[in-house]
Scaffold this motif. Sequence first.
Motif, PDB file in Angstrom:
ATOM      1  N   GLN A   1      -9.397   9.223  41.929  1.00  0.00           N
ATOM      2  CA  GLN A   1      -8.587  10.350  41.489  1.00  0.00           C
ATOM      3  C   GLN A   1      -7.809   9.995  40.227  1.00  0.00           C
ATOM      4  OE1 GLN A   1      -8.146  13.714  43.144  1.00  0.00           O
ATOM      5  NE2 GLN A   1      -7.764  13.718  40.953  1.00  0.00           N
ATOM      6  N   ALA A   2      -7.249   8.803  40.208  1.00  0.00           N
ATOM      7  CA  ALA A   2      -6.495   8.351  39.041  1.00  0.00           C
ATOM      8  C   ALA A   2      -7.379   8.297  37.799  1.00  0.00           C
ATOM      9  CB  ALA A   2      -5.880   6.982  39.318  1.00  0.00           C
ATOM     10  N   LEU A   3      -8.585   7.780  37.952  1.00  0.00           N
ATOM     11  CA  LEU A   3      -9.504   7.705  36.816  1.00  0.00           C
ATOM     12  C   LEU A   3      -9.818   9.096  36.277  1.00  0.00           C
ATOM     13  CD1 LEU A   3     -11.982   4.951  38.072  1.00  0.00           C
ATOM     14  CD2 LEU A   3     -10.324   4.744  36.197  1.00  0.00           C
ATOM     15  N   GLN A   4     -10.029  10.060  37.177  1.00  0.00           N
ATOM     16  CA  GLN A   4     -10.286  11.434  36.743  1.00  0.00           C
ATOM     17  C   GLN A   4      -9.095  12.000  35.973  1.00  0.00           C
ATOM     18  OE1 GLN A   4     -11.691  14.051  39.894  1.00  0.00           O
ATOM     19  NE2 GLN A   4     -12.765  12.344  40.871  1.00  0.00           N
ATOM     20  N   ASN A   5      -7.894  11.536  36.310  1.00  0.00           N
ATOM     21  CA  ASN A   5      -6.687  12.029  35.650  1.00  0.00           C
ATOM     22  C   ASN A   5      -6.378  11.289  34.354  1.00  0.00           C
ATOM     23  OD1 ASN A   5      -6.348  13.810  37.763  1.00  0.00           O
ATOM     24  ND2 ASN A   5      -4.789  12.594  38.817  1.00  0.00           N
ATOM     25  N   GLY A   6      -7.184  10.294  34.028  1.00  0.00           N
ATOM     26  CA  GLY A   6      -6.950   9.541  32.809  1.00  0.00           C
ATOM     27  C   GLY A   6      -6.063   8.329  32.985  1.00  0.00           C
TER      28      GLY A   6
ATOM     29  N   ALA B   1      -1.165  16.911  37.654  1.00  0.00           N
ATOM     30  CA  ALA B   1      -1.858  15.766  37.062  1.00  0.00           C
ATOM     31  C   ALA B   1      -1.663  15.719  35.547  1.00  0.00           C
ATOM     32  CB  ALA B   1      -3.350  15.832  37.402  1.00  0.00           C
ATOM     33  N   GLU B   2      -1.891  16.839  34.895  1.00  0.00           N
ATOM     34  CA  GLU B   2      -1.868  16.855  33.430  1.00  0.00           C
ATOM     35  C   GLU B   2      -0.472  16.610  32.879  1.00  0.00           C
ATOM     36  OE1 GLU B   2      -3.637  20.566  32.386  1.00  0.00           O
ATOM     37  OE2 GLU B   2      -5.656  19.952  32.994  1.00  0.00           O
ATOM     38  N   THR B   3       0.549  17.257  33.478  1.00  0.00           N
ATOM     39  CA  THR B   3       1.903  17.076  32.941  1.00  0.00           C
ATOM     40  C   THR B   3       2.506  15.744  33.358  1.00  0.00           C
ATOM     41  OG1 THR B   3       2.906  18.296  34.796  1.00  0.00           O
ATOM     42  CG2 THR B   3       2.346  19.556  32.805  1.00  0.00           C
ATOM     43  N   CYS B   4       2.048  15.173  34.468  1.00  0.00           N
ATOM     44  CA  CYS B   4       2.532  13.846  34.844  1.00  0.00           C
ATOM     45  C   CYS B   4       2.013  12.793  33.881  1.00  0.00           C
ATOM     46  CB  CYS B   4       2.116  13.511  36.279  1.00  0.00           C
ATOM     47  SG  CYS B   4       2.765  11.916  36.868  1.00  0.00           S
ATOM     48  N   VAL B   5       0.704  12.813  33.618  1.00  0.00           N
ATOM     49  CA  VAL B   5       0.123  11.811  32.720  1.00  0.00           C
ATOM     50  C   VAL B   5       0.666  11.976  31.305  1.00  0.00           C
ATOM     51  CG1 VAL B   5      -2.015  10.960  31.702  1.00  0.00           C
ATOM     52  CG2 VAL B   5      -1.942  11.542  34.136  1.00  0.00           C
ATOM     53  N   ARG B   6       0.695  13.199  30.820  1.00  0.00           N
ATOM     54  CA  ARG B   6       1.245  13.455  29.491  1.00  0.00           C
ATOM     55  C   ARG B   6       2.748  13.144  29.465  1.00  0.00           C
ATOM     56  NH1 ARG B   6       1.335  13.683  24.051  1.00  0.00           N
ATOM     57  NH2 ARG B   6       2.479  15.466  23.244  1.00  0.00           N
ATOM     58  N   GLY B   7       3.455  13.586  30.503  1.00  0.00           N
ATOM     59  CA  GLY B   7       4.897  13.386  30.547  1.00  0.00           C
ATOM     60  C   GLY B   7       5.298  11.938  30.625  1.00  0.00           C
ATOM     61  N   LYS B   8       4.505  11.125  31.312  1.00  0.00           N
ATOM     62  CA  LYS B   8       4.796   9.684  31.392  1.00  0.00           C
ATOM     63  C   LYS B   8       4.866   9.068  30.008  1.00  0.00           C
ATOM     64  CE  LYS B   8       1.286   7.150  32.269  1.00  0.00           C
ATOM     65  NZ  LYS B   8       0.136   6.499  32.947  1.00  0.00           N
TER      66      LYS B   8
ATOM     67  N   ALA C   1       2.791   7.399  37.432  1.00  0.00           N
ATOM     68  CA  ALA C   1       1.646   7.154  36.551  1.00  0.00           C
ATOM     69  C   ALA C   1       0.699   8.341  36.473  1.00  0.00           C
ATOM     70  CB  ALA C   1       0.884   5.916  37.029  1.00  0.00           C
ATOM     71  N   GLY C   2       0.624   9.156  37.551  1.00  0.00           N
ATOM     72  CA  GLY C   2      -0.314  10.281  37.592  1.00  0.00           C
ATOM     73  C   GLY C   2      -1.511  10.021  38.476  1.00  0.00           C
ATOM     74  N   ILE C   3      -1.312   9.252  39.528  1.00  0.00           N
ATOM     75  CA  ILE C   3      -2.395   8.777  40.380  1.00  0.00           C
ATOM     76  C   ILE C   3      -2.850   9.808  41.401  1.00  0.00           C
ATOM     77  CG2 ILE C   3      -2.983   7.044  42.147  1.00  0.00           C
ATOM     78  CD1 ILE C   3      -0.937   5.183  40.720  1.00  0.00           C
ATOM     79  N   TYR C   4      -1.932  10.518  42.011  1.00  0.00           N
ATOM     80  CA  TYR C   4      -2.198  11.203  43.273  1.00  0.00           C
ATOM     81  C   TYR C   4      -2.755  12.620  43.152  1.00  0.00           C
ATOM     82  CZ  TYR C   4       0.976   7.511  44.886  1.00  0.00           C
ATOM     83  OH  TYR C   4       1.575   6.302  45.137  1.00  0.00           O
ATOM     84  N   TYR C   5      -2.603  13.262  42.020  1.00  0.00           N
ATOM     85  CA  TYR C   5      -2.733  14.711  41.945  1.00  0.00           C
ATOM     86  C   TYR C   5      -4.145  15.121  41.563  1.00  0.00           C
ATOM     87  CZ  TYR C   5       1.992  13.137  41.493  1.00  0.00           C
ATOM     88  OH  TYR C   5       3.156  12.438  41.677  1.00  0.00           O
ATOM     89  N   PRO C   6      -4.656  16.215  42.138  1.00  0.00           N
ATOM     90  CA  PRO C   6      -6.025  16.654  41.835  1.00  0.00           C
ATOM     91  C   PRO C   6      -6.248  16.867  40.346  1.00  0.00           C
ATOM     92  CG  PRO C   6      -5.164  17.833  43.740  1.00  0.00           C
ATOM     93  CD  PRO C   6      -4.015  17.060  43.162  1.00  0.00           C
ATOM     94  N   ASN C   7      -7.453  16.548  39.902  1.00  0.00           N
ATOM     95  CA  ASN C   7      -7.811  16.660  38.495  1.00  0.00           C
ATOM     96  C   ASN C   7      -7.670  18.101  38.001  1.00  0.00           C
ATOM     97  OD1 ASN C   7      -8.776  15.636  36.046  1.00  0.00           O
ATOM     98  ND2 ASN C   7     -10.873  16.187  36.542  1.00  0.00           N
ATOM     99  N   ASN C   8      -7.263  18.242  36.749  1.00  0.00           N
ATOM    100  CA  ASN C   8      -7.122  19.549  36.091  1.00  0.00           C
ATOM    101  C   ASN C   8      -6.025  20.419  36.696  1.00  0.00           C
ATOM    102  OD1 ASN C   8      -9.250  19.044  34.233  1.00  0.00           O
ATOM    103  ND2 ASN C   8     -10.747  19.617  35.798  1.00  0.00           N
ATOM    104  N   THR C   9      -5.083  19.824  37.406  1.00  0.00           N
ATOM    105  CA  THR C   9      -3.914  20.562  37.885  1.00  0.00           C
ATOM    106  C   THR C   9      -2.755  20.320  36.933  1.00  0.00           C
ATOM    107  OG1 THR C   9      -3.182  18.719  39.283  1.00  0.00           O
ATOM    108  CG2 THR C   9      -4.633  20.371  40.298  1.00  0.00           C
ATOM    109  N   LEU C  10      -1.775  21.214  36.991  1.00  0.00           N
ATOM    110  CA  LEU C  10      -0.574  21.011  36.186  1.00  0.00           C
ATOM    111  C   LEU C  10       0.134  19.716  36.566  1.00  0.00           C
ATOM    112  CD1 LEU C  10       1.151  24.504  35.832  1.00  0.00           C
ATOM    113  CD2 LEU C  10       0.396  23.003  33.983  1.00  0.00           C
TER     114      LEU C  10
END
Length: 372
Positions: free
Chosen positions: A108-113, A63-70, A52-61
């Motif tokens: 963290q998840a909320l920050q990642n969208g 986080a961004e590619t996991c959320v977008r890629g999902k 889902a994109g939960i774990y990764y620090p905000n504004n990292t590749l």
Amino acid sequence: MDKVEAIVVGAGAVGLAIARAISSTLNDVVIIDQHSQFGSETSSRNSEVIHAGIYYPNNTLKAETCVRGKHLLYDYCQQFNIPHRAIGKLIIAFNPAEVQQLETLHQQALQNGVTDLQWLDAKQLKKYEPDLNGHAALFSPSTGILDSHTYMQTLLTHAQQRGTMFIGQTRFLHASFQVNHWVVKFQNPDGSIGEIASQWLINSAGLGAQACAQQIDGITPSLIPPLYLCRGHYFTYSGRNPFKHLIYPVPEKNQTGLGIHSTQDLAGQLRFGPDSQYIEDLDYEVNSALKADFIDAIKRYWPKLDEDKLHAGYSGIRPKLQAPGDSSKDFIIQSSREHGLPNLVQLFGIESPGLTASLALAERVHALIASK
């Protein structure tokens, strides 16, 4: 010398996704891989989870590619009938201290969208999964599973329909930029040495990305990050699967791994893992002596585990950029902005959530090429 517009080194999920993406604007794309089949390393030795994109620090590749890629991956699977299911995931806290860790994950998840997480108390958790033991949980409805082999086969088929060629059992040896193209030297399956001239060179070799980079003329050695091999083991379960969802503990310190979790394939076959073990050489052995550690970890959330039905399964190796005990490192995508060489893109440290992020990573590589 044969000439092509792009060579992609590495036929894992990311390399195949890149080839599919760039073949929409480039002709004569070639994918080479040292194995005879695509996805023979990290891409076929994992949990097959759509993260889902939960774990990764905000504004990292990551986080961004996991959320977008999902989102891209669910759409792609739906469009092309790739077996998948949004099965959902429960992240379990076993005590009040771990509830605080869940709260940190939630923020963290909320920050990642990622805005769809749901809190469950112990009573609600029992309604979701009656056999589970836990103090509280976060439920992620957008976490899923997929058939990774069919996904990779579909990526390759779509690339081939645009003229891409896959050449297996072919080892990258060396590359140098000459005038206006790369000269790529490789070893053929019969041991002979060949050369191809290519406008673009994409290093997406996964576990071999650093070794490939060392053989590219003009790369500053300090731009090649250290590689740390981290093996994760899986144990399979021969009994009935009691779970409707994926079951995760809170993640390991520094996100070395996500803990020994319960996952399943699309047929419902239950498996557990992976753990995290740094190793020196590529070795996929699964030591049956690890069973005791797996039992201890699993029984924290599933006390009814039948130990006799737990069996050593398989392992995968993550191409980590972080040393043991170090903080989590991000994906790296290098282009001429970093290394100063024309028409070269390199990807390092593409571990989890690389499968989920594959289409988004390919999108970024394609954008680098399209901008030229």
